[in-house]
Design a protein around this motif. Sequence first.
Motif, PDB file in Angstrom:
ATOM      1  N   ALA A 198     -30.114  52.370  43.514  1.00 39.05           N
ATOM      2  CA  ALA A 198     -29.014  51.536  44.005  1.00 39.05           C
ATOM      3  C   ALA A 198     -28.309  52.302  45.129  1.00 39.05           C
ATOM      4  O   ALA A 198     -27.896  53.444  44.935  1.00 39.05           O
ATOM      5  CB  ALA A 198     -28.039  51.223  42.879  1.00 39.05           C
ATOM      6  N   VAL A 199     -28.223  51.664  46.283  1.00 35.78           N
ATOM      7  CA  VAL A 199     -27.652  52.310  47.468  1.00 35.78           C
ATOM      8  C   VAL A 199     -26.496  51.461  47.984  1.00 35.78           C
ATOM      9  O   VAL A 199     -26.672  50.283  48.261  1.00 35.78           O
ATOM     10  CB  VAL A 199     -28.736  52.448  48.568  1.00 35.78           C
ATOM     11  CG1 VAL A 199     -28.132  52.974  49.854  1.00 35.78           C
ATOM     12  CG2 VAL A 199     -29.860  53.366  48.092  1.00 35.78           C
ATOM     13  N   ASN A 200     -25.338  52.073  48.077  1.00 32.78           N
ATOM     14  CA  ASN A 200     -24.178  51.347  48.604  1.00 32.78           C
ATOM     15  C   ASN A 200     -23.628  52.092  49.820  1.00 32.78           C
ATOM     16  O   ASN A 200     -23.819  53.311  49.949  1.00 32.78           O
ATOM     17  CB  ASN A 200     -23.090  51.198  47.537  1.00 32.78           C
ATOM     18  CG  ASN A 200     -22.511  52.526  47.132  1.00 32.78           C
ATOM     19  OD1 ASN A 200     -23.185  53.312  46.492  1.00 32.78           O
ATOM     20  ND2 ASN A 200     -21.273  52.784  47.508  1.00 32.78           N
ATOM     21  N   PRO A 201     -22.958  51.393  50.718  1.00 33.73           N
ATOM     22  CA  PRO A 201     -22.451  52.051  51.937  1.00 33.73           C
ATOM     23  C   PRO A 201     -21.378  53.080  51.609  1.00 33.73           C
ATOM     24  O   PRO A 201     -20.671  52.976  50.609  1.00 33.73           O
ATOM     25  CB  PRO A 201     -21.847  50.896  52.747  1.00 33.73           C
ATOM     26  CG  PRO A 201     -22.369  49.649  52.141  1.00 33.73           C
ATOM     27  CD  PRO A 201     -22.630  49.945  50.710  1.00 33.73           C
ATOM     28  N   GLY A 202     -21.244  54.027  52.520  1.00 35.15           N
ATOM     29  CA  GLY A 202     -20.237  55.074  52.345  1.00 35.15           C
ATOM     30  C   GLY A 202     -18.927  54.729  53.013  1.00 35.15           C
ATOM     31  O   GLY A 202     -18.269  55.618  53.570  1.00 35.15           O
ATOM     32  N   GLY A 203     -18.515  53.479  52.973  1.00 39.62           N
ATOM     33  CA  GLY A 203     -17.249  53.109  53.585  1.00 39.62           C
ATOM     34  C   GLY A 203     -17.092  51.603  53.729  1.00 39.62           C
ATOM     35  O   GLY A 203     -17.746  50.823  53.021  1.00 39.62           O
ATOM     36  N   ALA A 204     -16.224  51.219  54.681  1.00 38.00           N
ATOM     37  CA  ALA A 204     -15.845  49.814  54.846  1.00 38.00           C
ATOM     38  C   ALA A 204     -16.792  49.098  55.802  1.00 38.00           C
ATOM     39  O   ALA A 204     -16.378  48.575  56.831  1.00 38.00           O
ATOM     40  CB  ALA A 204     -14.406  49.733  55.350  1.00 38.00           C
ATOM     41  N   PHE A 205     -18.045  49.086  55.456  1.00 39.86           N
ATOM     42  CA  PHE A 205     -19.032  48.374  56.257  1.00 39.86           C
ATOM     43  C   PHE A 205     -20.131  47.846  55.350  1.00 39.86           C
ATOM     44  O   PHE A 205     -20.233  48.240  54.187  1.00 39.86           O
ATOM     45  CB  PHE A 205     -19.596  49.251  57.373  1.00 39.86           C
ATOM     46  CG  PHE A 205     -20.015  50.634  56.947  1.00 39.86           C
ATOM     47  CD1 PHE A 205     -21.296  50.886  56.522  1.00 39.86           C
ATOM     48  CD2 PHE A 205     -19.095  51.686  56.947  1.00 39.86           C
ATOM     49  CE1 PHE A 205     -21.684  52.149  56.121  1.00 39.86           C
ATOM     50  CE2 PHE A 205     -19.480  52.959  56.549  1.00 39.86           C
ATOM     51  CZ  PHE A 205     -20.775  53.194  56.126  1.00 39.86           C
ATOM     52  N   LEU A 206     -20.937  46.931  55.913  1.00 35.65           N
ATOM     53  CA  LEU A 206     -21.954  46.270  55.109  1.00 35.65           C
ATOM     54  C   LEU A 206     -23.147  47.200  54.874  1.00 35.65           C
ATOM     55  O   LEU A 206     -23.380  48.132  55.644  1.00 35.65           O
ATOM     56  CB  LEU A 206     -22.423  44.991  55.818  1.00 35.65           C
ATOM     57  CG  LEU A 206     -21.360  43.903  55.990  1.00 35.65           C
ATOM     58  CD1 LEU A 206     -21.926  42.742  56.784  1.00 35.65           C
ATOM     59  CD2 LEU A 206     -20.886  43.410  54.629  1.00 35.65           C
ATOM     60  N   PRO A 207     -23.905  46.933  53.822  1.00 31.48           N
ATOM     61  CA  PRO A 207     -25.074  47.777  53.560  1.00 31.48           C
ATOM     62  C   PRO A 207     -26.180  47.541  54.577  1.00 31.48           C
ATOM     63  O   PRO A 207     -26.251  46.491  55.209  1.00 31.48           O
ATOM     64  CB  PRO A 207     -25.511  47.343  52.162  1.00 31.48           C
ATOM     65  CG  PRO A 207     -24.952  45.990  51.969  1.00 31.48           C
ATOM     66  CD  PRO A 207     -23.708  45.905  52.797  1.00 31.48           C
ATOM     67  N   ALA A 208     -27.051  48.532  54.685  1.00 31.62           N
ATOM     68  CA  ALA A 208     -28.199  48.423  55.587  1.00 31.62           C
ATOM     69  C   ALA A 208     -29.208  47.423  55.025  1.00 31.62           C
ATOM     70  O   ALA A 208     -29.171  47.078  53.844  1.00 31.62           O
ATOM     71  CB  ALA A 208     -28.846  49.799  55.734  1.00 31.62           C
ATOM     72  N   ASP A 209     -30.092  46.991  55.888  1.00 29.67           N
ATOM     73  CA  ASP A 209     -31.165  46.091  55.482  1.00 29.67           C
ATOM     74  C   ASP A 209     -31.946  46.710  54.310  1.00 29.67           C
ATOM     75  O   ASP A 209     -32.371  47.863  54.381  1.00 29.67           O
ATOM     76  CB  ASP A 209     -32.105  45.853  56.674  1.00 29.67           C
ATOM     77  CG  ASP A 209     -33.306  45.038  56.298  1.00 29.67           C
ATOM     78  OD1 ASP A 209     -33.160  43.818  56.158  1.00 29.67           O
ATOM     79  OD2 ASP A 209     -34.385  45.633  56.109  1.00 29.67           O
ATOM     80  N   GLN A 210     -32.114  45.924  53.260  1.00 27.98           N
ATOM     81  CA  GLN A 210     -32.691  46.465  52.029  1.00 27.98           C
ATOM     82  C   GLN A 210     -34.147  46.909  52.204  1.00 27.98           C
ATOM     83  O   GLN A 210     -34.522  48.006  51.771  1.00 27.98           O
ATOM     84  CB  GLN A 210     -32.585  45.414  50.915  1.00 27.98           C
ATOM     85  CG  GLN A 210     -33.093  45.896  49.570  1.00 27.98           C
ATOM     86  CD  GLN A 210     -32.645  45.005  48.437  1.00 27.98           C
ATOM     87  OE1 GLN A 210     -31.472  44.962  48.090  1.00 27.98           O
ATOM     88  NE2 GLN A 210     -33.570  44.258  47.868  1.00 27.98           N
ATOM     89  N   ALA A 211     -34.956  46.077  52.845  1.00 25.19           N
ATOM     90  CA  ALA A 211     -36.378  46.411  52.977  1.00 25.19           C
ATOM     91  C   ALA A 211     -36.566  47.672  53.835  1.00 25.19           C
ATOM     92  O   ALA A 211     -37.358  48.558  53.488  1.00 25.19           O
ATOM     93  CB  ALA A 211     -37.141  45.234  53.577  1.00 25.19           C
ATOM     94  N   ALA A 212     -35.811  47.750  54.947  1.00 25.48           N
ATOM     95  CA  ALA A 212     -35.942  48.915  55.826  1.00 25.48           C
ATOM     96  C   ALA A 212     -35.449  50.175  55.116  1.00 25.48           C
ATOM     97  O   ALA A 212     -36.052  51.254  55.234  1.00 25.48           O
ATOM     98  CB  ALA A 212     -35.153  48.685  57.115  1.00 25.48           C
ATOM     99  N   THR A 213     -34.364  50.049  54.355  1.00 24.06           N
ATOM    100  CA  THR A 213     -33.832  51.202  53.620  1.00 24.06           C
ATOM    101  C   THR A 213     -34.815  51.660  52.550  1.00 24.06           C
ATOM    102  O   THR A 213     -35.025  52.866  52.355  1.00 24.06           O
ATOM    103  CB  THR A 213     -32.472  50.838  52.979  1.00 24.06           C
ATOM    104  OG1 THR A 213     -31.604  50.332  53.993  1.00 24.06           O
ATOM    105  CG2 THR A 213     -31.829  52.047  52.334  1.00 24.06           C
ATOM    106  N   GLU A 214     -35.416  50.695  51.885  1.00 19.69           N
ATOM    107  CA  GLU A 214     -36.387  51.060  50.841  1.00 19.69           C
ATOM    108  C   GLU A 214     -37.568  51.816  51.437  1.00 19.69           C
ATOM    109  O   GLU A 214     -38.005  52.844  50.882  1.00 19.69           O
ATOM    110  CB  GLU A 214     -36.875  49.802  50.112  1.00 19.69           C
ATOM    111  CG  GLU A 214     -37.827  50.117  48.973  1.00 19.69           C
ATOM    112  CD  GLU A 214     -38.261  48.875  48.216  1.00 19.69           C
ATOM    113  OE1 GLU A 214     -37.450  48.362  47.437  1.00 19.69           O
ATOM    114  OE2 GLU A 214     -39.407  48.431  48.415  1.00 19.69           O
TER     115      GLU A 214
END
Lengths: 325, 110
Positions: free
Chosen positions: A188-204
Amino acid sequence: MGCPQKPQTQTPQLGLEKFSSALKRHGLKLDRTRCRILQVNVGLICDLCCRHCHLMAGPHRQEAMSAQTMREVVNFARRGGFEMVDITGGAPELVPGIEGFIADLAEVVPHLMLRSNLTALESPERENLLRTCVKHRVALVVSFPALREAQVEAQRGSGVWEKSLAVLHRLNALGYGREDSGLQLHLAVNPGGAFLPADQAATERRYHRELQRRWGLVFNNLFTLTNMPLGRFRRWLENSRNYDAYLSKLASAFNPAVVSGLMCREQVSVSWDGYVFDCDFHLAAGICQGEKLTHVRDLPGPPPQGTPIATADHCYACTAGAGFT
Amino acid sequence: MPTYYDPQDLDQFAAIGKDAPELAKKFFDYYGAVFAEGALSAREKALIALAVAHTVQCPYCIDAYTRACLEKGSDLEEMTEALHVAGAIRGGASLVHGVQMRKIAEKLTL
């Protein structure tokens, strides 16, 4: 008292459209489909004080599910016909009796999932829990929010990085995350601040590549999660004067296409004291399921299809971009 | 107007198309295509954009691509390294002209 805390006062949002209005504008409504998943929050006790925690869990919290409530939840799971139980916290690993709870649930539902912050699994005292998880093929969803120590520890606290890597190695050694082992390990990956998470497939893809290359670690899937503007994260947003801009960002990223797949449509959440909520975020906000706070022991089964789901501004976090499905 | 740069102006970027819509459409279509996932990932492209933004010293671009880098999963360590790439090229571009300086000076001096 079942509600974990008083409902959080909604900060007036200049120009922010209410979530219910956004649904209406798109001709959508939020109601329940068949309830497949029982999410159980077994307590707020935790070894960490993560800055994004929507429940403000931590070592100072005492809330933990009692043996009696565990029995009532198992009975509810049996009569509810759920496909999966999703165990969360706090750190569920630290709740007394969690091994027995898992074993009892395994007899009444086909699939179990345990959310872990990794560090709470690090102690030798958790070996019995790990054996229980292996025995019952419990899928693990573990927090690993970044590929660098500084970023992880800025969010989760000092010392978390080394412990997390050590536990991931231990889980891989047990077979977790390895193909054909039947032991699912998801990150489970969440952003380190007040912004949206990165694209899930690219992050994976990136995490698969980097974890293998740098540490020889493997996992199955990765989920990107949006930080919920509740609890400790909300306090930080307000103190850093990011709250309004963050809510606006979430609202402007509203994606009507994800509403039909939102997890709240097919799950029900139970708090450590046995009360029922539409989701863990409503639990944090003190918004109960249905018209009044209800205990699982008093429910014949999950809420029926078509039951409306309460909404609030924090729901925008689940409909931003690719959504929280 | 208290300053020449207003952060709110970034949201008005599309207004540049009001008196030249066809050119604006070509530009924005091109812009979108450039930043799409390709041989380089969208994350890598955002890091390049961040470095270039500092080179051209555009505050709108710095704002936009700091946010874009974070949202695409980059961290401050990577972003800072990208800036050093820009700084190295800028600095190198100055210093490499020193060859010209030396050649001219050598021609003119005893």
